[in-house]
Design a protein around this motif. Sequence first.
Motif, PDB file in Angstrom:
ATOM      1  N   TYR A  89      37.277  19.721  90.069  1.00  0.00           N
ATOM      2  CA  TYR A  89      35.892  20.198  90.135  1.00  0.00           C
ATOM      3  C   TYR A  89      35.816  21.436  91.014  1.00  0.00           C
ATOM      4  N   HIS A  90      35.063  22.437  90.525  1.00  0.00           N
ATOM      5  CA  HIS A  90      34.844  23.655  91.294  1.00  0.00           C
ATOM      6  C   HIS A  90      33.352  23.827  91.544  1.00  0.00           C
ATOM      7  N   PRO A  91      32.910  23.824  92.804  1.00  0.00           N
ATOM      8  CA  PRO A  91      31.478  24.007  93.080  1.00  0.00           C
ATOM      9  C   PRO A  91      31.054  25.442  92.792  1.00  0.00           C
ATOM     10  N   GLY A  92      30.026  25.589  92.036  1.00  0.00           N
ATOM     11  CA  GLY A  92      29.565  26.928  91.674  1.00  0.00           C
ATOM     12  C   GLY A  92      30.033  27.307  90.284  1.00  0.00           C
ATOM     13  N   PRO A  93      29.293  28.168  89.594  1.00  0.00           N
ATOM     14  CA  PRO A  93      29.618  28.554  88.219  1.00  0.00           C
ATOM     15  C   PRO A  93      30.980  29.232  88.118  1.00  0.00           C
ATOM     16  N   LEU A  94      31.717  28.877  87.072  1.00  0.00           N
ATOM     17  CA  LEU A  94      33.017  29.487  86.801  1.00  0.00           C
ATOM     18  C   LEU A  94      32.869  30.581  85.746  1.00  0.00           C
ATOM     19  N   PRO A  95      33.654  31.651  85.855  1.00  0.00           N
ATOM     20  CA  PRO A  95      33.619  32.695  84.817  1.00  0.00           C
ATOM     21  C   PRO A  95      34.387  32.256  83.582  1.00  0.00           C
ATOM     22  N   ALA A  96      34.123  32.885  82.449  1.00  0.00           N
ATOM     23  CA  ALA A  96      34.835  32.552  81.215  1.00  0.00           C
ATOM     24  C   ALA A  96      36.300  32.943  81.290  1.00  0.00           C
ATOM     25  N   ASN A  97      36.614  33.941  82.116  1.00  0.00           N
ATOM     26  CA  ASN A  97      38.008  34.329  82.338  1.00  0.00           C
ATOM     27  C   ASN A  97      38.089  35.050  83.679  1.00  0.00           C
ATOM     28  N   GLY A  98      39.316  35.247  84.152  1.00  0.00           N
ATOM     29  CA  GLY A  98      39.505  35.906  85.440  1.00  0.00           C
ATOM     30  C   GLY A  98      40.126  34.970  86.465  1.00  0.00           C
ATOM     31  N   SER A  99      40.218  35.439  87.693  1.00  0.00           N
ATOM     32  CA  SER A  99      40.853  34.676  88.776  1.00  0.00           C
ATOM     33  C   SER A  99      39.795  34.014  89.655  1.00  0.00           C
ATOM     34  N   VAL A 100      40.138  32.823  90.154  1.00  0.00           N
ATOM     35  CA  VAL A 100      39.228  32.053  91.009  1.00  0.00           C
ATOM     36  C   VAL A 100      40.036  31.437  92.140  1.00  0.00           C
ATOM     37  N   ALA A 101      39.521  31.542  93.351  1.00  0.00           N
ATOM     38  CA  ALA A 101      40.117  30.871  94.502  1.00  0.00           C
ATOM     39  C   ALA A 101      39.486  29.485  94.634  1.00  0.00           C
ATOM     40  N   LEU A 102      40.308  28.450  94.701  1.00  0.00           N
ATOM     41  CA  LEU A 102      39.800  27.086  94.810  1.00  0.00           C
ATOM     42  C   LEU A 102      39.418  26.768  96.252  1.00  0.00           C
ATOM     43  N   ASN A 103      38.532  25.791  96.431  1.00  0.00           N
ATOM     44  CA  ASN A 103      38.137  25.409  97.788  1.00  0.00           C
ATOM     45  C   ASN A 103      39.245  24.614  98.479  1.00  0.00           C
ATOM     46  N   ASP A 104      39.061  24.323  99.748  1.00  0.00           N
ATOM     47  CA  ASP A 104      40.114  23.698 100.546  1.00  0.00           C
ATOM     48  C   ASP A 104      40.517  22.326 100.009  1.00  0.00           C
ATOM     49  N   ASP A 105      39.520  21.511  99.605  1.00  0.00           N
ATOM     50  CA  ASP A 105      39.832  20.168  99.110  1.00  0.00           C
ATOM     51  C   ASP A 105      40.676  20.232  97.843  1.00  0.00           C
ATOM     52  N   ALA A 106      40.292  21.106  96.927  1.00  0.00           N
ATOM     53  CA  ALA A 106      41.036  21.227  95.672  1.00  0.00           C
ATOM     54  C   ALA A 106      42.439  21.772  95.920  1.00  0.00           C
ATOM     55  N   ALA A 107      42.543  22.767  96.790  1.00  0.00           N
ATOM     56  CA  ALA A 107      43.847  23.349  97.096  1.00  0.00           C
ATOM     57  C   ALA A 107      44.766  22.307  97.726  1.00  0.00           C
ATOM     58  N   HIS A 108      44.247  21.528  98.645  1.00  0.00           N
ATOM     59  CA  HIS A 108      45.050  20.487  99.297  1.00  0.00           C
ATOM     60  C   HIS A 108      45.513  19.458  98.277  1.00  0.00           C
ATOM     61  N   HIS A 109      44.619  19.050  97.379  1.00  0.00           N
ATOM     62  CA  HIS A 109      44.969  18.040  96.382  1.00  0.00           C
ATOM     63  C   HIS A 109      46.069  18.535  95.450  1.00  0.00           C
ATOM     64  N   LEU A 110      45.955  19.788  95.024  1.00  0.00           N
ATOM     65  CA  LEU A 110      46.942  20.325  94.080  1.00  0.00           C
ATOM     66  C   LEU A 110      48.310  20.519  94.725  1.00  0.00           C
ATOM     67  N   THR A 111      48.350  21.074  95.936  1.00  0.00           N
ATOM     68  CA  THR A 111      49.633  21.432  96.553  1.00  0.00           C
ATOM     69  C   THR A 111      50.263  20.299  97.350  1.00  0.00           C
ATOM     70  N   ARG A 112      49.436  19.517  98.064  1.00  0.00           N
ATOM     71  CA  ARG A 112      49.978  18.472  98.936  1.00  0.00           C
ATOM     72  C   ARG A 112      50.095  17.112  98.263  1.00  0.00           C
TER      73      ARG A 112
END
Length: 243
Positions: free
Chosen positions: A7-30
Amino acid sequence: MRIPRIYHPGPLPANGSVALNDDAAHHLTRVLRMSEGQPLHLFDGGNHIFEAEIAAAGKKNVTVNIIASRPANIESPLQLHLGQVMSRGEKMEFTIQKSIELGVNVITPLFSERCGVKLDNERLAKKIQQWQKIAIGACEQCGRNSLPLIREAMELEEWCAERDEGLKLNLHPRAAHSINTLPLPVEKVRLLIGPEGGLSSAEIAMTSRHGFTEIQLGPRVLRTETTALTAITALQVRFGDLG
């Protein structure tokens, strides 16, 4: 391997780059140990799926490239608002998690006469934040792309008095009606689940004054967390998208 959903808080673009929030980043990498080039799916609460790929993964920061998006609405046609008198410990967390998996749209934690949970404002605010994270995790797991709302806690009578055009239901073991006897069709339900000790006689009378219909689920007395999930399931079978 199943593609992770984030889940990403806030509207996502149809394409392009997005920086994930801290919780999402921690879940994906750790937790998932994911790295650059691996696929994932994002959703932002707007009933779309965004196909993405990890572009950069550091210890605390993850950037993804969105490749494509598509509509993905799996919401039930039945709008369910659960008013749950707060239960102790993990029972409330369990109820929130599973009711969201079953399709509840809104959850309001409630205080009643026999509510066993006593929290000051600071601890209650932390609980609401924790329950919202549980809601996000439940959506990530079950495939829902519309994030249910966890409302601020309120008093039982205040919640019952709110204006609502839907069917209002109160579970009572000695009620004369069951879910199967409710007339079709029903598109919106406000469901009240009482505390572990049940509602008081005065509270039951109050719900009746505010237009709640008493229903029963069967001959056995269920725990509060069992009652909520059983009622939601039965409502989804009769009026929603289960079965």
